[in-house]
Design an enzyme around this catalytic site. Structure first.
Site, PDB file in Angstrom:
ATOM      1  CG  ASP A  66      -0.282  -0.492   2.487  1.00 41.16           C
ATOM      2  OD1 ASP A  66       0.917  -0.209   2.686  1.00 41.16           O
ATOM      3  OD2 ASP A  66      -0.954  -1.176   3.282  1.00 41.16           O
ATOM      4  CG  ASN A 134      -8.903  -1.643  12.407  1.00 41.94           C
ATOM      5  OD1 ASN A 134      -7.854  -2.167  12.021  1.00 41.94           O
ATOM      6  ND2 ASN A 134      -9.489  -0.657  11.740  1.00 41.94           N
ATOM      7  CG  HIS A 136      -5.836  -2.402   9.115  1.00 44.18           C
ATOM      8  ND1 HIS A 136      -5.920  -1.359  10.004  1.00 44.18           N
ATOM      9  CD2 HIS A 136      -4.534  -2.452   8.750  1.00 44.18           C
ATOM     10  CE1 HIS A 136      -4.730  -0.813  10.176  1.00 44.18           C
ATOM     11  NE2 HIS A 136      -3.867  -1.477   9.425  1.00 44.18           N
ATOM     12  CD  GLU A 141      -8.616   0.747   8.062  1.00 49.88           C
ATOM     13  OE1 GLU A 141      -8.774  -0.113   8.958  1.00 49.88           O
ATOM     14  OE2 GLU A 141      -7.857   1.724   8.195  1.00 49.88           O
TER      15      GLU A 141
END
Length: 247
Positions: A66, A134, A136, A141
């Site tokens: 990314d 979380n 990801h 996400e």
């Protein structure tokens, strides 16, 4: 799914570097999927040490997960800059074969398509992943649905908060990123997910033992035939507690 637990992050990094070393040595043209952030830094340190001892990176191609949207490759917080600082500038890799999405591309959708073509032409032998608190992976996400190919994502508030430490002020943290999709990650022949620190423990235990669901993207790794979680004892704490309770 294989679980490897080490007493400290460096031991996990040494193990991971040894796995990567074997791939580099045993493939004619090895392709490494790479990650950024603080988690893989010890791994890159070990790969640099292996290069100093003779590990040859001249045939290696790398594909990063990314990049932030709106940041140029020479920006100090870009992932291109990160990879040069922590790996590329210290090994004999051909940097023309190190691929990272262009966050400052004029046409971001076209950039996503270009990146998918790169991935298609260079099947990934081993993908290195971290995991967000979380759940990801990459910048995929939690959401009601997950995209399979490279795409633009709006970063979750918790992700922006976690990344703020790398910027001079919270307002400088980009709110969007380009990320490799989950299909591309799952097509990797082998996956190493690295997680160090107690703040990752909840995401780790849910990814390993929870239901496969879009609200925790890392849980999809349960569907991959060759994935290893490389953990320190802090990140593995809830896994160990669960196994103790079962025993």
């Amino acid at each position: 799914m294989d679980i490897r637990i080490f007493s400290a992050a460096r031991e996990g990094a040494i193990y991971s570097a040894t796995v990567i070393e074997q791939i580099i040595k045993n493939r004619a043209y090895p392709v490494l999927g790479l990650a950024t952030g603080s988690t893989p830094i010890p791994l890159y340190y070990e790969l640099i040490r292996m290069h100093q001892w003779g590990l040859d990176f001249s045939r290696v191609t790398t594909i990063n997960l990314d990049e932030y949207v709106g940041i140029s490759a020479d920006h100090p917080q870009s992932y291109r800059y990160f990879m040069k600082r922590y790996l590329f500038d210290h090994v004999n890799i051909d940097q023309s074969r190190t691929y990272i999405p262009r966050g400052d591309a004029e046409d971001l959708e076209q950039e996503c398509q270009r990146y998918d073509q790169i991935i298609q032409l260079n099947p990934i032998d081993i993908q290195i992943l971290g995991i967000g608190i979380n759940g990801h992976i990459g910048f995929n996400e939690p959401d009601v649905s997950l995209k399979s190919k490279t795409h633009i994502v709006k970063l979750a508030h918790v992700t922006i908060q976690a990344n703020a430490r790398f910027f001079e002020s919270p307002g400088e943290v980009p709110e969007h990123a380009i990320t490799m999709g989950l299909q591309s990650i799952l097509l990797s022949k082998q996956i190493l997910l690295l997680a160090f620190g107690e703040e990752k423990a909840q995401a780790v235990v849910e990814a390993v033992y929870g239901d496969v669901r879009t609200s925790l993207p890392a849980s999809i790794l349960q569907l991959h035939p060759n994935v290893t979680f490389v953990l320190d004892e802090a990140a593995a704490a809830l896994l160990l507690k669960r196994e103790k309770n079962r025993g």
